[in-house]
Design an enzyme around this catalytic site. Structure first.
Site, PDB file in Angstrom:
ATOM      1  N   TYR A 153      79.840 -73.535   3.870  1.00 26.49           N
ATOM      2  CA  TYR A 153      79.978 -74.518   4.956  1.00 26.49           C
ATOM      3  C   TYR A 153      79.031 -74.159   6.104  1.00 26.49           C
ATOM      4  O   TYR A 153      78.313 -75.023   6.614  1.00 26.49           O
ATOM      5  CB  TYR A 153      81.432 -74.556   5.430  1.00 26.49           C
ATOM      6  CG  TYR A 153      81.693 -75.575   6.510  1.00 26.49           C
ATOM      7  CD1 TYR A 153      81.715 -76.933   6.224  1.00 26.49           C
ATOM      8  CD2 TYR A 153      81.904 -75.170   7.832  1.00 26.49           C
ATOM      9  CE1 TYR A 153      81.941 -77.874   7.218  1.00 26.49           C
ATOM     10  CE2 TYR A 153      82.144 -76.101   8.831  1.00 26.49           C
ATOM     11  CZ  TYR A 153      82.163 -77.455   8.522  1.00 26.49           C
ATOM     12  OH  TYR A 153      82.389 -78.378   9.522  1.00 26.49           O
ATOM     13  N   SER A 154      79.024 -72.874   6.507  1.00 22.59           N
ATOM     14  CA  SER A 154      78.120 -72.459   7.581  1.00 22.59           C
ATOM     15  C   SER A 154      76.678 -72.743   7.188  1.00 22.59           C
ATOM     16  O   SER A 154      75.898 -73.276   7.995  1.00 22.59           O
ATOM     17  CB  SER A 154      78.280 -70.960   7.873  1.00 22.59           C
ATOM     18  OG  SER A 154      79.568 -70.673   8.357  1.00 22.59           O
TER      19      SER A 154
HETATM   20  N1  LIG Z   1      88.263 -80.809  11.293  1.00 21.53           N
HETATM   21  C1  LIG Z   1      87.638 -79.790  11.872  1.00 21.53           C
HETATM   22  O1  LIG Z   1      88.219 -78.728  12.195  1.00 21.53           O
HETATM   23  C2  LIG Z   1      86.158 -79.906  12.183  1.00 21.53           C
HETATM   24  C3  LIG Z   1      85.619 -78.993  13.124  1.00 21.53           C
HETATM   25  C4  LIG Z   1      84.277 -79.083  13.432  1.00 21.53           C
HETATM   26  C5  LIG Z   1      83.488 -80.053  12.815  1.00 21.53           C
HETATM   27  N2  LIG Z   1      84.036 -80.920  11.909  1.00 21.53           N
HETATM   28  C6  LIG Z   1      83.154 -81.893  11.296  1.00 21.53           C
HETATM   29  O2  LIG Z   1      83.595 -83.180  11.676  1.00 21.53           O
HETATM   30  C7  LIG Z   1      83.287 -84.119  10.650  1.00 21.53           C
HETATM   31  C8  LIG Z   1      84.531 -84.909  10.279  1.00 21.53           C
HETATM   32  O3  LIG Z   1      85.526 -83.999   9.837  1.00 21.53           O
HETATM   33  P1  LIG Z   1      87.055 -84.446   9.634  1.00 21.53           P
HETATM   34  O4  LIG Z   1      87.875 -83.352  10.185  1.00 21.53           O
HETATM   35  O5  LIG Z   1      87.254 -85.827  10.103  1.00 21.53           O
HETATM   36  O6  LIG Z   1      87.137 -84.387   8.025  1.00 21.53           O
HETATM   37  P2  LIG Z   1      88.018 -85.270   6.995  1.00 21.53           P
HETATM   38  O7  LIG Z   1      89.227 -85.818   7.653  1.00 21.53           O
HETATM   39  O8  LIG Z   1      88.184 -84.416   5.790  1.00 21.53           O
HETATM   40  O9  LIG Z   1      87.030 -86.467   6.634  1.00 21.53           O
HETATM   41  C9  LIG Z   1      85.895 -86.257   5.846  1.00 21.53           C
HETATM   42  C10 LIG Z   1      85.199 -87.597   5.644  1.00 21.53           C
HETATM   43  O10 LIG Z   1      84.044 -87.395   4.815  1.00 21.53           O
HETATM   44  C11 LIG Z   1      84.033 -88.429   3.836  1.00 21.53           C
HETATM   45  N3  LIG Z   1      83.309 -88.025   2.648  1.00 21.53           N
HETATM   46  C12 LIG Z   1      83.343 -86.825   2.013  1.00 21.53           C
HETATM   47  N4  LIG Z   1      82.550 -86.853   0.931  1.00 21.53           N
HETATM   48  C13 LIG Z   1      81.991 -88.092   0.899  1.00 21.53           C
HETATM   49  C14 LIG Z   1      81.084 -88.740   0.019  1.00 21.53           C
HETATM   50  N5  LIG Z   1      80.554 -88.119  -1.058  1.00 21.53           N
HETATM   51  N6  LIG Z   1      80.735 -90.032   0.276  1.00 21.53           N
HETATM   52  C15 LIG Z   1      81.247 -90.676   1.342  1.00 21.53           C
HETATM   53  N7  LIG Z   1      82.110 -90.119   2.209  1.00 21.53           N
HETATM   54  C16 LIG Z   1      82.474 -88.838   1.986  1.00 21.53           C
HETATM   55  C17 LIG Z   1      85.511 -88.661   3.535  1.00 21.53           C
HETATM   56  O11 LIG Z   1      85.659 -89.919   2.896  1.00 21.53           O
HETATM   57  P3  LIG Z   1      86.853 -90.192   1.848  1.00 21.53           P
HETATM   58  O12 LIG Z   1      88.017 -89.360   2.325  1.00 21.53           O
HETATM   59  O13 LIG Z   1      87.083 -91.651   1.946  1.00 21.53           O
HETATM   60  O14 LIG Z   1      86.336 -89.724   0.538  1.00 21.53           O
HETATM   61  C18 LIG Z   1      86.088 -88.639   4.942  1.00 21.53           C
HETATM   62  O15 LIG Z   1      85.878 -89.890   5.557  1.00 21.53           O
HETATM   63  C19 LIG Z   1      82.694 -83.314   9.496  1.00 21.53           C
HETATM   64  O16 LIG Z   1      81.296 -83.392   9.569  1.00 21.53           O
HETATM   65  C20 LIG Z   1      83.155 -81.896   9.784  1.00 21.53           C
HETATM   66  O17 LIG Z   1      82.245 -80.956   9.275  1.00 21.53           O
HETATM   67  C21 LIG Z   1      85.371 -80.878  11.581  1.00 21.53           C
END
Ligand SMILES: NC(=O)c1ccc[n+]([C@@H]2O[C@H](COP(=O)([O-])OP(=O)(O)OC[C@H]3O[C@@H](n4cnc5c(N)ncnc54)[C@H](OP(=O)(O)O)[C@@H]3O)[C@@H](O)[C@H]2O)c1
Length: 281
Positions: A153-154
């Site tokens: 991930y990093s």
């Molecule tokens: N949560 C945290 O602690 C955190 C912290 C820092 C940064 N972030 C970043 O914030 C962003 C959003 O994270 P989140 O927490 O909202 O994650 P999440 O709830 O797991 O959502 C991930 C999203 O990515 C989509 N996705 C994954 N693979 C895909 C693919 N092949 N094609 C199309 N869509 C795809 C998923 O769509 P489906 O579910 O519909 O497949 C979902 O909409 C990410 O970039 C993550 O790295 C998160």
């Protein structure tokens, strides 16, 4: 950056941060082409947008597939050429690198890095048809501070940051900007039970998805090229750039906790007293 009236392509719209962001953007009066793979989540999101001043256009597409990206490009053109592309889709993983699975590593690098690069390239002509446009990567603290237990991930988020920074510098004499916006730990389904337990043990502060969306909105309005959320996250990111050996030492203290949560059965020493930077994606 003015968001009312913007035409936005948002990947990850069915996720925790993405759906909160899609609603916030619709509340601002933007049109959002909302990409995800889960039809149910997108339909629910759309139902929440109906009374907002903006418009949400749901699109089911897998960003790692050529046909998925082609459908996004066609739908964006039909919706009237976006002036903003936000990459929020990502996959996470937590575990020791020695235990990691090759297929999962490839899927993460495809989703978190190669697909956003390919989609950006495919949408560049539409973005550049506007005098001002932006590509935004939703990054992570771990895109500036590599963390044990999150090697792939990093790596993916560091590489995404490198791409966004290079793109921004390459387009510096055009109207296209490239922004890196890095949330800190956020309460979404992205984080497994093991990550949540590690965060609790390390005392890592977390934001709600709505808080993260609000901060992303503020960062978009301000238009700064780089934005890291949270304190002490900002401090640790700075420290990691200036004095990485200090962060090495701090994270050495967190290692027993990381090992225990990454591999619960493994015999590891009890937790050290924790004054280090906490864990989260
Ligand atoms: N949560 C945290 O602690 C955190 C912290 C820092 C940064 N972030 C970043 O914030 C962003 C959003 O994270 P989140 O927490 O909202 O994650 P999440 O709830 O797991 O959502 C991930 C999203 O990515 C989509 N996705 C994954 N693979 C895909 C693919 N092949 N094609 C199309 N869509 C795809 C998923 O769509 P489906 O579910 O519909 O497949 C979902 O909409 C990410 O970039 C993550 O790295 C998160």
């Amino acid at each position: 950056m003015k968001l009312a009236g913007s035409r936005i392509v948002l990947t990850g719209a069915s996720g925790g941060i993405g759906s909160a962001l899609a609603l916030a953007l619709c509340a601002e009066g933007a049109q959002v082409l909302a990409i995800g793979r889960r039809a149910g989540a997108l339909a629910e999101l759309q139902s929440h947008c109906t009374r907002l001043p903006g418009r949400l256009l749901p699109l089911i597409a897998d960003i790692t597939r050529d046909d998925g990206r082609a459908r996004i490009v066609a739908a964006a053109r039909e919706a009237g050429a976006p002036n903003l592309l936000i990459h929020a889709a990502a996959l996470g993983d937590f575990g020791l690198f020695e235990d990691s699975d090759g297929a999962r590593r490839e899927a993460m690098l495809q989703t978190n890095l190669l697909a956003p690069m390919a989609l950006t390239q495919a949408l560049l002509p539409q973005l550049r048809s506007h005098a001002e446009a932006a590509v935004v990567a939703i990054g992570s603290t771990f895109g500036s501070l590599a963390y044990p237990g999150f090697a792939t991930y990093s790596a993916s988020k560091f590489a995404l940051r490198g791409f966004i920074e290079a793109l921004g510098r390459e387009q510096a004499d055009t109207g296209l900007r490239a922004l890196w916006i890095a949330p800190r730990a956020t309460d979404t389904a992205f984080n497994s039970a093991a990550v949540n337990a590690l965060n609790r043990e390390l005392g890592t502060r977390t934001d709600s998805a709505d808080d993260a969306a609000r901060q992303i909105l503020a960062a978009l309005r301000g238009g700064a090229r780089r934005r890291q959320f949270g304190f002490p996250e900002k401090l640790f990111v700075w420290l990691n750039g200036a004095f990485p050996a200090l962060v090495d030492r701090g994270l050495r203290q967190a290692l027993p906790s990381v090992r225990r949560h990454a591999r619960p059965a493994a015999p590891v020493p009890p937790p050290a007293s924790l004054t280090t930077t906490g864990a989260h994606p």
